[in-house]
Design an enzyme around this catalytic site. Structure first.
Site, PDB file in Angstrom:
ATOM      1  N   ARG A 147       5.099   2.971  -1.865  1.00  0.00           N
ATOM      2  CA  ARG A 147       4.530   1.637  -2.002  1.00  0.00           C
ATOM      3  C   ARG A 147       3.830   1.319  -0.675  1.00  0.00           C
ATOM      4  O   ARG A 147       3.902   2.085   0.272  1.00  0.00           O
ATOM      5  CB  ARG A 147       5.563   0.583  -2.423  1.00  0.00           C
ATOM      6  CG  ARG A 147       6.969   0.760  -1.997  1.00  0.00           C
ATOM      7  CD  ARG A 147       7.211   0.683  -0.513  1.00  0.00           C
ATOM      8  NE  ARG A 147       6.658  -0.551   0.026  1.00  0.00           N
ATOM      9  CZ  ARG A 147       6.318  -0.750   1.267  1.00  0.00           C
ATOM     10  NH1 ARG A 147       6.465   0.218   2.172  1.00  0.00           N
ATOM     11  NH2 ARG A 147       5.813  -1.882   1.670  1.00  0.00           N
ATOM     12  N   GLN A 173      11.668  -5.426   0.948  1.00  0.00           N
ATOM     13  CA  GLN A 173      10.991  -4.412   1.774  1.00  0.00           C
ATOM     14  C   GLN A 173      11.225  -4.649   3.264  1.00  0.00           C
ATOM     15  O   GLN A 173      11.244  -3.709   4.054  1.00  0.00           O
ATOM     16  CB  GLN A 173       9.484  -4.393   1.488  1.00  0.00           C
ATOM     17  CG  GLN A 173       9.104  -3.860   0.122  1.00  0.00           C
ATOM     18  CD  GLN A 173       8.945  -4.967  -0.896  1.00  0.00           C
ATOM     19  OE1 GLN A 173       9.611  -5.991  -0.834  1.00  0.00           O
ATOM     20  NE2 GLN A 173       8.062  -4.773  -1.866  1.00  0.00           N
ATOM     21  N   ASP A 232      -2.870  -6.251   0.864  1.00  0.00           N
ATOM     22  CA  ASP A 232      -3.112  -5.358  -0.270  1.00  0.00           C
ATOM     23  C   ASP A 232      -4.556  -5.406  -0.728  1.00  0.00           C
ATOM     24  O   ASP A 232      -5.061  -4.452  -1.343  1.00  0.00           O
ATOM     25  CB  ASP A 232      -2.184  -5.711  -1.435  1.00  0.00           C
ATOM     26  CG  ASP A 232      -0.796  -5.174  -1.143  1.00  0.00           C
ATOM     27  OD1 ASP A 232      -0.072  -5.826  -0.371  1.00  0.00           O
ATOM     28  OD2 ASP A 232      -0.463  -4.085  -1.637  1.00  0.00           O
ATOM     29  N   ASN A 278      -1.516 -10.628  -0.074  1.00  0.00           N
ATOM     30  CA  ASN A 278      -0.421  -9.806   0.475  1.00  0.00           C
ATOM     31  C   ASN A 278       0.884 -10.231  -0.202  1.00  0.00           C
ATOM     32  O   ASN A 278       0.889 -11.121  -1.064  1.00  0.00           O
ATOM     33  CB  ASN A 278      -0.332  -9.974   1.999  1.00  0.00           C
ATOM     34  CG  ASN A 278       0.635  -8.988   2.636  1.00  0.00           C
ATOM     35  OD1 ASN A 278       0.609  -7.792   2.331  1.00  0.00           O
ATOM     36  ND2 ASN A 278       1.519  -9.454   3.498  1.00  0.00           N
ATOM     37  N   LYS A 279       1.952  -9.608   0.182  1.00  0.00           N
ATOM     38  CA  LYS A 279       3.267  -9.821  -0.446  1.00  0.00           C
ATOM     39  C   LYS A 279       3.607 -11.302  -0.569  1.00  0.00           C
ATOM     40  O   LYS A 279       3.366 -12.074   0.356  1.00  0.00           O
ATOM     41  CB  LYS A 279       4.319  -9.087   0.390  1.00  0.00           C
ATOM     42  CG  LYS A 279       5.727  -9.135  -0.137  1.00  0.00           C
ATOM     43  CD  LYS A 279       5.866  -8.709  -1.571  1.00  0.00           C
ATOM     44  CE  LYS A 279       5.376  -7.291  -1.813  1.00  0.00           C
ATOM     45  NZ  LYS A 279       5.324  -6.953  -3.271  1.00  0.00           N
TER      46      LYS A 279
HETATM   47  O1  MRU Z   1       4.923  -4.249  -3.216  1.00  0.00           O
HETATM   48  P1  MRU Z   1       4.640  -3.425  -1.991  1.00  0.00           P
HETATM   49  O2  MRU Z   1       5.870  -3.040  -1.257  1.00  0.00           O
HETATM   50  O3  MRU Z   1       3.734  -2.261  -2.291  1.00  0.00           O
HETATM   51  O4  MRU Z   1       3.838  -4.429  -1.062  1.00  0.00           O
HETATM   52  C1  MRU Z   1       3.428  -4.012   0.203  1.00  0.00           C
HETATM   53  C2  MRU Z   1       2.748  -5.076   0.976  1.00  0.00           C
HETATM   54  O5  MRU Z   1       2.613  -6.202   0.539  1.00  0.00           O
HETATM   55  C3  MRU Z   1       2.166  -4.686   2.305  1.00  0.00           C
HETATM   56  O6  MRU Z   1       2.139  -5.789   3.159  1.00  0.00           O
HETATM   57  C4  MRU Z   1       0.720  -4.180   2.112  1.00  0.00           C
HETATM   58  O7  MRU Z   1       0.651  -3.228   1.094  1.00  0.00           O
HETATM   59  C5  MRU Z   1       0.178  -3.619   3.360  1.00  0.00           C
HETATM   60  S1  MRU Z   1       0.832  -2.022   3.725  1.00  0.00           S
HETATM   61  C6  MRU Z   1       0.105  -1.490   5.141  1.00  0.00           C
END
Ligand code: MRU
Length: 352
Positions: A51, A199, A240, A250-251
């Site tokens: 991920r 995460q 993202d 982003n998250k």
């Molecule tokens: O759901 P995930 O764990 O894939 O989400 C990851 C994130 O939101 C990160 O902040 C993003 O992908 C940047 S990774 C360098």
């Protein structure tokens, strides 16, 4: 320059192997899983064994190469592309990496497509490490400036995992932190746990510990309090998908951090490799926001019940932070204020 010795993906064309660290097993266990087919690559992305936007992209690129070893025809390429593209909707690095591989192979004879796809995937992986290191070298200036102003240690808050585990090396948001740490600039990282997939707690705390970077885990909602108390000097997060005007997807929880940062005068920067910029989106209003399974909220990561079975759940995995709430973007080409003009100036080749 030292680098955190964390490689969540290794691939070899000679042995035709792709190996990933299964991130669903962390922090308990560093378990290597081999991906032998496009189906296994798609499964690894879908189930979040891998991920993080850059790592999703690179895994998909290798997935396409694995598919072409079996069926190098145009229809095989189209099928594999569609399978991989459908795994997760938000990180644009997925489409970016798949498009790169398709471009590299589609004019070739079928027999040479698989190896060419593999080489393109290798290039994506190698470039990612260089890109992140460049982000680290640009971003460290922000940390050094705070240190020079007497912040000792410099207190940095991060959310989710935009670290080495989310990339092919260094991470994006963590790259300036690792560069600072390696140059003996004292840093301390507030790690926001990042419910529901945790995460921050499971992955960022794990890799900062492995890299001996001082850090403290907090619940997501504690970030605003720490900002109000003057205990956060800088926020660094990843992305993202970034729209052409600098709006950042982003998250989930990133937007709330930005609102609290604005209210408390805390600078907030987003580390953004150019592979994460979606030039087709003028702003953040049409970001594809992944909605995940209700089970992630009804149970904790160990499977313990949190809420009554049958409770209606909404589980959006990402949010959109308007550019106006952000202090800046850290790209591999430098730092800029988040705006359409500044991004266009930094990436003129994208404007054609
Ligand atoms: O759901 P995930 O764990 O894939 O989400 C990851 C994130 O939101 C990160 O902040 C993003 O992908 C940047 S990774 C360098």
């Amino acid at each position: 320059m030292k680098t955190p010795d964390i490689q969540p993906l290794r691939a070899s064309l000679a042995s035709r192997t792709v190996e990933i660290a299964d991130q669903t097993r962390l922090p308990g266990e560093w378990k290597i899983v081999s991906l032998a087919s496009v189906g296994e690559a798609a499964h690894a992305i879908r189930t979040m064994q891998v991920r993080g936007a850059p790592l999703i992209g690179a895994t998909a690129a290798y997935g396409l190469a694995l598919a072409l070893h079996v069926d190098p025809s145009d229809s095989g390429l189209r099928r594999a592309y569609a399978l991989l593209l459908a795994t997760r909707p938000t990180a644009v690095n997925l489409r970016w990496a798949l498009d790169r591989v398709v471009k590299a192979v589609s004019s070739l004879a079928a027999a040479s497509r698989a190896d060419a796809a593999w080489r393109e995937a290798d290039a994506i992986a190698e470039e990612d490490v260089k890109t992140n290191l460049a982000i680290g070298h640009h971003g460290v200036a922000l940390i050094e400036r705070l240190a020079a102003d007497g912040h000792n240690p410099v207190q940095i808050l991060t959310h989710c995992n935009a670290g080495a585990l989310a990339t092919l090396g260094w991470g994006t948001a963590t790259a300036p932190i690792y560069v600072a740490h390696d140059s003996n600039v004292a840093v301390h990282v507030w790690v926001s746990e990042t419910r529901p997939r945790m995460q921050g707690a499971r992955l960022t705390a794990w890799e900062l510990r492995a890299s001996k970077v001082p850090h403290t885990l907090i619940v997501d909602a504690a970030g605003a309090l720490l900002m109000q108390q003057g205990r956060v000097d800088l926020i660094l997060v990843g992305a993202d998908r970034v729209a052409a005007n600098g709006d950042v997807c982003n998250k989930i929880g990133t937007y709330e951090k930005a609102l609290a940062a604005q209210d408390n005068g805390v600078p907030m920067y987003v580390a953004v490799p150019s592979s994460t910029i979606d030039w087709t989106l003028a702003d953040g209003s049409r970001m594809p926001i992944e909605e995940r399974d209700s089970g992630e909220i009804l149970h904790d990561v160990g499977g313990e019940v949190i809420a009554p079975a049958g409770t209606p759940v909404l589980n959006p995995a990402f949010d959109v932070t308007p550019a106006r709430l952000l202090t800046g973007l850290i790209t591999e080409r430098g730092i800029c204020r988040p705006s359409a003009e500044n991004l266009a100036e930094m990436f003129p080749e994208q404007q054609a």
